[in-house]
Design a protein around this motif. Structure first.
Motif, PDB file in Angstrom:
ATOM      1  N   MET A  31     -21.133 -31.718 -21.480  1.00 53.63           N
ATOM      2  CA  MET A  31     -20.487 -32.880 -22.067  1.00 53.63           C
ATOM      3  C   MET A  31     -20.291 -33.955 -22.299  1.00 53.63           C
ATOM      4  O   MET A  31     -19.467 -34.718 -22.799  1.00 53.63           O
ATOM      5  N   SER A  32     -21.012 -34.331 -21.878  1.00 54.12           N
ATOM      6  CA  SER A  32     -20.755 -35.816 -20.763  1.00 54.12           C
ATOM      7  C   SER A  32     -19.810 -37.066 -21.177  1.00 54.12           C
ATOM      8  O   SER A  32     -19.038 -37.531 -21.914  1.00 54.12           O
ATOM      9  N   ASN A  33     -18.638 -36.944 -20.448  1.00 51.64           N
ATOM     10  CA  ASN A  33     -17.170 -36.523 -20.078  1.00 51.64           C
ATOM     11  C   ASN A  33     -17.708 -38.396 -19.927  1.00 51.64           C
ATOM     12  O   ASN A  33     -16.979 -38.870 -19.172  1.00 51.64           O
ATOM     13  N   PHE A  34     -16.550 -39.057 -21.089  1.00 53.74           N
ATOM     14  CA  PHE A  34     -16.574 -40.130 -20.762  1.00 53.74           C
ATOM     15  C   PHE A  34     -15.220 -41.236 -20.658  1.00 53.74           C
ATOM     16  O   PHE A  34     -14.383 -40.751 -21.724  1.00 53.74           O
ATOM     17  N   THR A  35     -14.962 -41.862 -20.284  1.00 56.35           N
ATOM     18  CA  THR A  35     -12.810 -42.180 -19.999  1.00 56.35           C
ATOM     19  C   THR A  35     -13.114 -44.207 -19.406  1.00 56.35           C
ATOM     20  O   THR A  35     -13.791 -43.863 -19.392  1.00 56.35           O
ATOM     21  N   PHE A  36     -11.835 -44.357 -20.232  1.00 54.57           N
ATOM     22  CA  PHE A  36     -11.576 -45.755 -19.961  1.00 54.57           C
ATOM     23  C   PHE A  36     -10.570 -45.573 -19.621  1.00 54.57           C
ATOM     24  O   PHE A  36      -9.566 -45.310 -20.900  1.00 54.57           O
ATOM     25  N   GLY A  37     -10.018 -46.813 -19.387  1.00 54.63           N
ATOM     26  CA  GLY A  37      -8.969 -46.994 -18.806  1.00 54.63           C
ATOM     27  C   GLY A  37      -7.813 -48.029 -17.830  1.00 54.63           C
ATOM     28  O   GLY A  37      -8.311 -48.470 -17.304  1.00 54.63           O
ATOM     29  N   ASP A  38      -6.175 -48.372 -18.042  1.00 52.88           N
ATOM     30  CA  ASP A  38      -5.806 -49.102 -17.212  1.00 52.88           C
ATOM     31  C   ASP A  38      -4.825 -47.956 -17.105  1.00 52.88           C
ATOM     32  O   ASP A  38      -4.933 -47.006 -17.289  1.00 52.88           O
ATOM     33  N   GLU A  39      -3.852 -48.572 -16.415  1.00 61.11           N
ATOM     34  CA  GLU A  39      -2.490 -48.325 -15.958  1.00 61.11           C
ATOM     35  C   GLU A  39      -1.727 -48.030 -16.979  1.00 61.11           C
ATOM     36  O   GLU A  39      -0.495 -46.736 -17.010  1.00 61.11           O
ATOM     37  N   ASP A  40      -1.651 -48.619 -18.112  1.00 63.73           N
ATOM     38  CA  ASP A  40      -1.288 -48.099 -19.631  1.00 63.73           C
ATOM     39  C   ASP A  40      -1.738 -47.270 -20.752  1.00 63.73           C
ATOM     40  O   ASP A  40      -1.053 -46.757 -21.724  1.00 63.73           O
ATOM     41  N   ARG A  41      -3.048 -47.343 -20.875  1.00 69.94           N
ATOM     42  CA  ARG A  41      -3.877 -46.607 -21.487  1.00 69.94           C
ATOM     43  C   ARG A  41      -4.644 -46.219 -21.210  1.00 69.94           C
ATOM     44  O   ARG A  41      -5.912 -46.207 -20.727  1.00 69.94           O
ATOM     45  N   GLN A  42      -4.903 -44.926 -21.573  1.00 75.81           N
ATOM     46  CA  GLN A  42      -6.287 -44.153 -21.201  1.00 75.81           C
ATOM     47  C   GLN A  42      -6.398 -43.860 -22.174  1.00 75.81           C
ATOM     48  O   GLN A  42      -6.330 -42.730 -22.776  1.00 75.81           O
ATOM     49  N   TYR A  43      -8.254 -43.131 -22.139  1.00 71.83           N
ATOM     50  CA  TYR A  43      -9.072 -42.382 -23.660  1.00 71.83           C
ATOM     51  C   TYR A  43     -10.028 -41.651 -22.991  1.00 71.83           C
ATOM     52  O   TYR A  43     -10.803 -41.966 -21.859  1.00 71.83           O
ATOM     53  N   TYR A  44     -10.316 -41.174 -23.315  1.00 66.18           N
ATOM     54  CA  TYR A  44     -11.554 -39.859 -22.789  1.00 66.18           C
ATOM     55  C   TYR A  44     -11.807 -38.968 -23.891  1.00 66.18           C
ATOM     56  O   TYR A  44     -11.613 -38.617 -25.211  1.00 66.18           O
ATOM     57  N   GLU A  45     -13.403 -39.036 -23.837  1.00 69.97           N
ATOM     58  CA  GLU A  45     -14.289 -38.514 -25.242  1.00 69.97           C
ATOM     59  C   GLU A  45     -15.330 -38.019 -24.182  1.00 69.97           C
ATOM     60  O   GLU A  45     -15.271 -37.764 -23.728  1.00 69.97           O
ATOM     61  N   THR A  46     -15.779 -36.282 -25.318  1.00 69.86           N
ATOM     62  CA  THR A  46     -17.021 -35.912 -25.172  1.00 69.86           C
ATOM     63  C   THR A  46     -17.762 -36.380 -26.053  1.00 69.86           C
ATOM     64  O   THR A  46     -17.074 -36.379 -27.293  1.00 69.86           O
ATOM     65  N   LEU A  47     -18.941 -36.389 -25.689  1.00 72.16           N
ATOM     66  CA  LEU A  47     -20.459 -36.650 -26.421  1.00 72.16           C
ATOM     67  C   LEU A  47     -21.130 -35.852 -26.812  1.00 72.16           C
ATOM     68  O   LEU A  47     -21.207 -34.931 -25.640  1.00 72.16           O
ATOM     69  N   CYS A  48     -21.651 -35.520 -27.907  1.00 71.00           N
ATOM     70  CA  CYS A  48     -22.708 -34.047 -28.170  1.00 71.00           C
ATOM     71  C   CYS A  48     -23.850 -34.502 -27.724  1.00 71.00           C
ATOM     72  O   CYS A  48     -23.882 -35.640 -27.682  1.00 71.00           O
ATOM     73  N   GLY A  49     -24.415 -33.736 -28.087  1.00 72.66           N
ATOM     74  CA  GLY A  49     -26.125 -33.694 -28.110  1.00 72.66           C
ATOM     75  C   GLY A  49     -27.005 -32.659 -28.831  1.00 72.66           C
ATOM     76  O   GLY A  49     -26.146 -32.245 -29.973  1.00 72.66           O
ATOM     77  N   GLY A  50     -28.466 -32.405 -28.808  1.00 72.32           N
ATOM     78  CA  GLY A  50     -29.169 -32.027 -29.316  1.00 72.32           C
ATOM     79  C   GLY A  50     -28.530 -29.748 -28.430  1.00 72.32           C
ATOM     80  O   GLY A  50     -28.380 -29.970 -27.463  1.00 72.32           O
ATOM     81  N   ALA A  51     -28.748 -29.021 -30.011  1.00 72.44           N
ATOM     82  CA  ALA A  51     -28.518 -27.524 -29.622  1.00 72.44           C
ATOM     83  C   ALA A  51     -29.631 -26.883 -29.035  1.00 72.44           C
ATOM     84  O   ALA A  51     -30.923 -27.733 -30.121  1.00 72.44           O
ATOM     85  N   GLY A  52     -30.071 -25.620 -28.258  1.00 70.89           N
ATOM     86  CA  GLY A  52     -31.462 -25.881 -28.074  1.00 70.89           C
ATOM     87  C   GLY A  52     -31.650 -24.284 -29.518  1.00 70.89           C
ATOM     88  O   GLY A  52     -30.516 -24.347 -30.277  1.00 70.89           O
ATOM     89  N   ALA A  53     -33.176 -24.281 -29.200  1.00 75.42           N
ATOM     90  CA  ALA A  53     -33.566 -23.835 -30.832  1.00 75.42           C
ATOM     91  C   ALA A  53     -33.422 -22.530 -30.103  1.00 75.42           C
ATOM     92  O   ALA A  53     -33.622 -21.921 -29.085  1.00 75.42           O
ATOM     93  N   SER A  54     -33.470 -21.203 -31.411  1.00 79.59           N
ATOM     94  CA  SER A  54     -34.543 -19.988 -30.918  1.00 79.59           C
ATOM     95  C   SER A  54     -35.414 -19.664 -31.765  1.00 79.59           C
ATOM     96  O   SER A  54     -35.954 -20.449 -32.697  1.00 79.59           O
ATOM     97  N   ALA A  55     -35.496 -18.185 -31.790  1.00 86.81           N
ATOM     98  CA  ALA A  55     -36.760 -17.575 -32.367  1.00 86.81           C
ATOM     99  C   ALA A  55     -36.512 -17.654 -33.686  1.00 86.81           C
ATOM    100  O   ALA A  55     -37.411 -17.757 -34.594  1.00 86.81           O
ATOM    101  N   ARG A  56     -35.657 -17.878 -34.337  1.00 88.81           N
ATOM    102  CA  ARG A  56     -34.823 -17.609 -35.209  1.00 88.81           C
ATOM    103  C   ARG A  56     -34.946 -19.604 -36.791  1.00 88.81           C
ATOM    104  O   ARG A  56     -35.200 -19.205 -38.037  1.00 88.81           O
ATOM    105  N   ALA A  57     -34.644 -20.159 -35.550  1.00 87.33           N
ATOM    106  CA  ALA A  57     -34.159 -21.576 -36.214  1.00 87.33           C
ATOM    107  C   ALA A  57     -34.592 -22.066 -34.774  1.00 87.33           C
ATOM    108  O   ALA A  57     -34.137 -22.910 -34.078  1.00 87.33           O
ATOM    109  N   ASP A  58     -34.731 -23.821 -35.421  1.00 87.69           N
ATOM    110  CA  ASP A  58     -34.777 -25.250 -34.495  1.00 87.69           C
ATOM    111  C   ASP A  58     -33.199 -25.376 -34.132  1.00 87.69           C
ATOM    112  O   ASP A  58     -32.038 -25.137 -34.460  1.00 87.69           O
TER     113      ASP A  58
END
Length: 583
Positions: free
Chosen positions: A426-453
């Motif tokens: 999820m490539s969990n990225f957080t930043f902040g200080d004592e007053d402000r905090q933020y967290y986000e997860t970053l997307c990426g590529g999905a694996g291929a299957s026998a049916r589709a990219d």
């Protein structure tokens, strides 16, 4: 008139002569007819309109006897009704939450549970939450044998139904019969709080070694009694321990929003019980689970045995063997051989393992059914204890929910030969200080299957949140989003190609602490059936002059104003040999 399961004698009334009338009745006028059900009152308004008002709970056949078997049409209606309850809860939580994390990123989940704590239905929120919330409900029940109307509890204990500490679950028992001491059902709302303390702002420390370093632990804490929010007690709990929460006011606001979501769900199910009777509603809670069980049995019957090993960056390995009994529609999922409890924070509570298994086998079902506890009935899950998938206190677990869960899913799909590895992090990225905090997860590529990219730049598997809009992010925090796009060519080649990851660069306008918790930097997402591996993720620290320096996939840094972090997420693995003819 036949209404609410019973036949009634009902008068035929001319609308022009109507003043006030209690149902049942049929009101007739020149352009329409109005069926007035039992328990409803019709009142003629001065402007010619007829107002219908409920004044009493109607007699209902279902109060006397529960249906012996599910009617197919009614079953589908209850499928939708139960899912609608969870969706309404999610809408209430989104509207009333205070944090960016819940309100904008939608990092929350809501669900409905039966009287035994079995998942009945959920909204399409976060898979890693939904499959594990039943354990939280049962933990509340076990810790509080006597439950009362107006109670609500908060839990994030990863050793008793929780996932990791930022995910706080509010559980509310709901009673419909004063003579029955057991709840008729439960509703629960889980939200990822922006901060619950710990050694790192955002409560996602990359290098925690014990659970107390990750924040405040709530073990079925009462947060509401007799319908009154216990603000002083809840505040004290959030401020306890060696590393208390940093923004308690925001925590309290989000907890109140979660309670409001639970109250919305309770009211929706109470309305169903009033309309259809408690026995009918309870019976269909069981029927929808039975239907899910049957659907999974059909899907399992088409599978074959398999085995997979998936290594984690920094040490540790997930091993899984799947033994299929096609005739019975059953499978044994055995994680024997998986690493022991890790000294890092990549241990995953067993509730997360169950969530991953539930998610994978639900995706194999093509029927449109709610994800619920019935999906697990044909499956036997074996987890070695203790291990990295069954940690014991005081093992750290913050990465288990977000990273190890993804690896479990990849291992299951590889063992079944169905899907190449997706980004696996999820490539969990957080930043902040004592007053402000933020967290986000970053997307990426999905694996291929026998049916589709595989799809590019999407959240895969156990995560399903969205990113905060740049305008909102930049208004609330001293940052600038400088780059956000697809990482072209990062997916693995094959007869079907894996999806590409993304590139995201954020520049900081004020000094802040920043941290990344991620994997698939040393072990790239793997292709299957001859498909190529994807590119691993990477990240850089960029100074104010534009000079870039590679940094590890897990880092904790104090950034100066003008510095930036750029993160490139992994792609998905390819499926099959490139250029080979498709079947």
């Amino acid at each position: 008139m036949f209404a609410h399961g019973l036949a009634h004698s009902a008068p035929l009334v001319d609308a022009d002569s109507l003043t006030t009338l209690d149902g049942p009745a049929l009101i007739v006028r020149g352009d329409t007819q109005i069926a007035l059900a039992p328990g409803w009152r019709a009142q003629a308004e001065p402007d010619g309109l007829i107002r219908l008002v409920r004044h009493a709970a109607p007699a209902h056949a279902a109060y006397d006897a529960a249906p012996a078997a599910a009617d197919p049409v009614t079953l589908e209606l209850f499928n939708r009704r139960f899912m609608g309850v969870a969706e309404a809860m999610g809408a209430a939580l989104e509207r009333t939450a205070q944090s960016v994390n819940i309100k904008e990123r939608l990092d929350f989940s809501c669900a409905l549970f039966d009287t035994d704590g079995g998942l009945v239905a959920n909204a399409p929120h976060m898979p890693v939450h939904l499959g594990s919330m039943g354990a939280s409900v049962r933990a509340v029940r076990d810790r509080h044998p006597v439950l009362r109307p107006g109670d609500a509890f908060a839990l994030n204990n990863p050793y008793a139904g929780g996932t990791h500490l930022p995910d706080i679950t509010v559980v509310m028992p709901v009673f419909m019969d004063q003579a029955d001491p057991r709840p008729a059902f439960y509703v629960a709302a889980r939200g990822h709080h922006a901060d619950v303390g710990g050694v790192q702002p955002g409560s996602m420390p990359p290098f925690s070694r014990t659970i107390d370093q990750e924040g405040v632990l709530l073990d079925a804490l009462p947060v509401m009694r007799d319908g009154v929010f216990l603000e002083a007690e809840t505040r004290a709990a959030l401020l306890a321990g060696p590393h208390p929460a940093r923004s308690v006011a925001r925590n309290l606001g989000d907890l109140k929003a979660q309670i409001a979501a639970c109250q919305a769900g309770a009211a929706a199910v109470a309305g169903m019980i009033t309309s259809y009777g408690p026995r009918t509603v309870a019976a269909y809670m069981g029927f929808v689970q039975d239907n899910a069980e049957a659907a999974v049995r059909r899907a399992v019957g088409a599978l074959k045995d398999g085995r997979a090993r998936v290594p984690l960056d920094g040490g540790g390995e997930i091993v899984v063997s799947i033994a299929v009994d096609a005739a019975a529609g059953e499978a044994v999922i055995d994680f024997a051989g998986t690493s022991a409890v890790l000294p890092s924070n990549f241990n995953a509570p067993t509730a997360v393992v169950h969530a991953a298994v539930l998610y994978v086998f639900r995706t194999l079902v093509e029927d449109d059914i709610p994800l619920n506890a019935g999906c697990l009935k044909p499956l036997r899950i074996l987890v070695p204890e203790p291990s990295m998938l069954a940690p014991v206190p005081p093992a750290a677990v913050v990465a288990g929910n977000v990273e190890t869960s993804q690896h479990i899913v990849d291992a299951l799909y590889m063992a079944l030969g169905i899907l190449a590895n997706s980004e696996g992090t999820m490539s969990n990225f957080t930043f902040g200080d004592e007053d402000r905090q933020y967290y986000e997860t970053l997307c990426g590529g999905a694996g291929a299957s026998a049916r589709a990219d595989g799809a590019s730049a999407v959240h895969t598997h156990m995560t399903n949140s969205r990113l905060t809009d740049p305008e909102i992010l930049e208004r609330r925090f001293p940052v600038r989003v400088e780059r956000f796009g697809i990482r072209r060519g990062s997916g693995g080649a094959g007869a079907h190609r894996g999806g590409d990851g993304l590139v995201r660069r954020i520049r900081f306008l004020e000094p802040m602490e920043a941290a990344l918790l991620s994997t698939r930097r040393e072990n790239p997402p793997r292709g299957i059936e001859g498909g190529s591996d994807a590119l691993a993720g990477r990240q850089s620290l960029i100074d104010a002059l534009g000079h870039a320096k590679a940094i590890p996939g897990c880092f904790s840094l104090t950034l100066a104003a003008g510095e930036a972090i750029e993160i490139e997420t992994p792609g998905g693995g390819g499926y099959g040999v490139a250029g080979a003819a498709e079947e």
